[in-house]
Design a protein around this motif. Structure first.
Motif, PDB file in Angstrom:
ATOM      1  N   GLY A 110      46.534  41.345  38.189  1.00  0.00           N
ATOM      2  CA  GLY A 110      46.533  42.003  39.480  1.00  0.00           C
ATOM      3  C   GLY A 110      45.650  41.297  40.488  1.00  0.00           C
ATOM      4  O   GLY A 110      45.134  40.198  40.239  1.00  0.00           O
ATOM      5  N   TRP A 111      45.504  41.947  41.616  1.00  0.00           N
ATOM      6  CA  TRP A 111      44.722  41.412  42.726  1.00  0.00           C
ATOM      7  C   TRP A 111      43.807  42.510  43.243  1.00  0.00           C
ATOM      8  O   TRP A 111      44.228  43.654  43.418  1.00  0.00           O
ATOM      9  CB  TRP A 111      45.672  40.943  43.828  1.00  0.00           C
ATOM     10  N   LEU A 112      42.545  42.170  43.502  1.00  0.00           N
ATOM     11  CA  LEU A 112      41.552  43.137  43.965  1.00  0.00           C
ATOM     12  C   LEU A 112      41.037  42.768  45.340  1.00  0.00           C
ATOM     13  O   LEU A 112      40.663  41.612  45.582  1.00  0.00           O
ATOM     14  CB  LEU A 112      40.370  43.182  42.980  1.00  0.00           C
ATOM     15  N   ASP A 119      34.070  40.257  51.478  1.00  0.00           N
ATOM     16  CA  ASP A 119      35.028  39.154  51.370  1.00  0.00           C
ATOM     17  C   ASP A 119      35.717  39.131  50.005  1.00  0.00           C
ATOM     18  O   ASP A 119      36.390  38.161  49.663  1.00  0.00           O
ATOM     19  CB  ASP A 119      34.322  37.812  51.597  1.00  0.00           C
ATOM     20  N   ILE A 120      35.561  40.178  49.224  1.00  0.00           N
ATOM     21  CA  ILE A 120      36.175  40.218  47.893  1.00  0.00           C
ATOM     22  C   ILE A 120      37.683  40.366  48.032  1.00  0.00           C
ATOM     23  O   ILE A 120      38.201  41.367  48.517  1.00  0.00           O
ATOM     24  CB  ILE A 120      35.594  41.374  47.058  1.00  0.00           C
ATOM     25  N   SER A 121      38.395  39.331  47.632  1.00  0.00           N
ATOM     26  CA  SER A 121      39.853  39.309  47.607  1.00  0.00           C
ATOM     27  C   SER A 121      40.246  38.254  46.579  1.00  0.00           C
ATOM     28  O   SER A 121      40.373  37.075  46.896  1.00  0.00           O
ATOM     29  CB  SER A 121      40.428  38.977  48.992  1.00  0.00           C
ATOM     30  N   TYR A 122      40.408  38.688  45.334  1.00  0.00           N
ATOM     31  CA  TYR A 122      40.574  37.764  44.216  1.00  0.00           C
ATOM     32  C   TYR A 122      41.628  38.244  43.235  1.00  0.00           C
ATOM     33  O   TYR A 122      41.853  39.454  43.083  1.00  0.00           O
ATOM     34  CB  TYR A 122      39.262  37.633  43.436  1.00  0.00           C
ATOM     35  N   PRO A 123      42.235  37.311  42.520  1.00  0.00           N
ATOM     36  CA  PRO A 123      43.057  37.708  41.379  1.00  0.00           C
ATOM     37  C   PRO A 123      42.140  38.213  40.268  1.00  0.00           C
ATOM     38  O   PRO A 123      40.971  37.834  40.179  1.00  0.00           O
ATOM     39  CB  PRO A 123      43.743  36.405  40.967  1.00  0.00           C
ATOM     40  N   CYS A 145      35.946  34.009  37.020  1.00  0.00           N
ATOM     41  CA  CYS A 145      37.045  34.732  37.657  1.00  0.00           C
ATOM     42  C   CYS A 145      36.881  36.208  37.305  1.00  0.00           C
ATOM     43  O   CYS A 145      36.565  36.541  36.154  1.00  0.00           O
ATOM     44  CB  CYS A 145      38.389  34.217  37.142  1.00  0.00           C
ATOM     45  N   PRO A 146      37.048  37.125  38.255  1.00  0.00           N
ATOM     46  CA  PRO A 146      36.963  38.547  37.913  1.00  0.00           C
ATOM     47  C   PRO A 146      37.920  38.896  36.777  1.00  0.00           C
ATOM     48  O   PRO A 146      39.077  38.470  36.773  1.00  0.00           O
ATOM     49  CB  PRO A 146      37.362  39.241  39.221  1.00  0.00           C
ATOM     50  N   THR A 160      41.385  48.060  46.961  1.00  0.00           N
ATOM     51  CA  THR A 160      42.829  48.103  46.748  1.00  0.00           C
ATOM     52  C   THR A 160      43.180  47.311  45.498  1.00  0.00           C
ATOM     53  O   THR A 160      42.791  46.148  45.353  1.00  0.00           O
ATOM     54  CB  THR A 160      43.584  47.524  47.952  1.00  0.00           C
ATOM     55  N   TRP A 161      43.897  47.950  44.603  1.00  0.00           N
ATOM     56  CA  TRP A 161      44.325  47.339  43.341  1.00  0.00           C
ATOM     57  C   TRP A 161      45.820  47.086  43.432  1.00  0.00           C
ATOM     58  O   TRP A 161      46.615  48.015  43.567  1.00  0.00           O
ATOM     59  CB  TRP A 161      43.993  48.284  42.193  1.00  0.00           C
ATOM     60  N   LYS A 162      46.197  45.810  43.396  1.00  0.00           N
ATOM     61  CA  LYS A 162      47.579  45.398  43.553  1.00  0.00           C
ATOM     62  C   LYS A 162      48.108  44.878  42.217  1.00  0.00           C
ATOM     63  O   LYS A 162      47.547  43.949  41.636  1.00  0.00           O
ATOM     64  CB  LYS A 162      47.694  44.305  44.620  1.00  0.00           C
ATOM     65  N   ARG A 163      49.173  45.512  41.760  1.00  0.00           N
ATOM     66  CA  ARG A 163      49.796  45.127  40.498  1.00  0.00           C
ATOM     67  C   ARG A 163      51.202  44.638  40.759  1.00  0.00           C
ATOM     68  O   ARG A 163      51.902  45.186  41.620  1.00  0.00           O
ATOM     69  CB  ARG A 163      49.835  46.333  39.554  1.00  0.00           C
ATOM     70  N   PRO A 164      51.662  43.615  40.024  1.00  0.00           N
ATOM     71  CA  PRO A 164      53.017  43.107  40.225  1.00  0.00           C
ATOM     72  C   PRO A 164      54.066  44.207  40.097  1.00  0.00           C
ATOM     73  O   PRO A 164      54.055  44.992  39.151  1.00  0.00           O
ATOM     74  CB  PRO A 164      53.171  42.067  39.105  1.00  0.00           C
ATOM     75  N   SER A 165      54.937  44.289  41.109  1.00  0.00           N
ATOM     76  CA  SER A 165      56.078  45.214  41.119  1.00  0.00           C
ATOM     77  C   SER A 165      55.671  46.681  41.050  1.00  0.00           C
ATOM     78  O   SER A 165      56.435  47.528  40.577  1.00  0.00           O
ATOM     79  CB  SER A 165      57.039  44.897  39.952  1.00  0.00           C
TER      80      SER A 165
END
Length: 219
Positions: A38-40, A46-50, A77-78, A124-129
């Motif tokens: 996912g992506w956070l 400035d935290i915007s990382y896979p 890497c997180p 924001t927690w972004k998960r594929p699909s």
């Protein structure tokens, strides 16, 4: 179209990512790294990382010393705790605090101080699909690295989760002003973990706990 780019680290690696509004469909992440989950992003930083999760064939601390592309890196890497599920009731994500910089989770190192915590926005927690999940900052604390109460990942349901959050709240150093109401409507939790202190290798950690609000109970 946006780019995955470690701008804070000054690296040249990049891959494209395409995140339609309301969802996160990022097949390019797993094309680069099968461990990507996912992506956070955290507002106010400035935290915007896979984010990755270590598979069984790698050491548990692999991503403390390797970046998203598998290269040796002091920034790492997180990564998600192996006891967490990417879609579970409690996600615990680790990121480095590299003293003297804001790289990785460095901006969270002092978040146990109320004035720093108050500057944080939602995560924001972004998960594929999947539909993106928004978490609100609930509280933060400074604890010893062995602090056991945070290491809970199995809950009987949301009532059990809220009871756990209430117990942790009593030990927090910084709190959201509406923490009671937030806990009463919490449907899942995310804890971001980083080192704190003036020197590397010290045994203190900052824990920043965010919660997803149950939409049926929020206005």
């Amino acid at each position: 179209m946006a780019e995955l780019s470690y701008r804070n680290l000054g690296l040249t690696h990049s891959v494209d990512r395409d995140s339609p509004e309301g969802t996160s469909d990022t097949p390019s992440l797993t094309d680069v790294n099968d461990d990507a989950i996912g992506w956070l992003e955290v507002e106010g930083t400035d935290i915007s990382y896979p984010v990755v999760q270590v598979p069984r064939d790698k050491p548990r601390t692999w991503y403390l010393t390797h970046d998203f592309w598998g290269d040796a890196s002091e920034g790492g890497c997180p990564y998600l705790d192996t006891r967490s599920s990417p879609d579970g009731l409690h996600l615990m994500i680790y990121g480095h605090h590299i003293v003297g910089t804001d790289r990785m989770f460095g901006e969270l190192a002092d978040a146990y101080r109320q004035e720093t915590f108050d500057r944080l926005g939602s995560a924001t927690w972004k998960r594929p699909s999947r539909v993106n999940t928004r978490f609100l900052p609930l509280f933060a604390m400074r604890v010893d690295a062995s602090f056991q109460p945070i290491q809970s990942f199995s809950f009987q349901g949301q009532t059990d989760l809220r009871r756990w959050l209430g117990g942790l709240k009593a030990q927090a150093n910084a709190l959201a002003p509406d923490s009671v109401e937030l806990i009463d409507s919490a449907s899942s939790a995310m804890t971001l973990v980083t080192c704190t202190g003036p020197y590397a290798g010290m045994g203190w950690r900052t824990l920043v706990v965010f919660i997803e609000v149950d939409k049926d109970q929020s206005s």
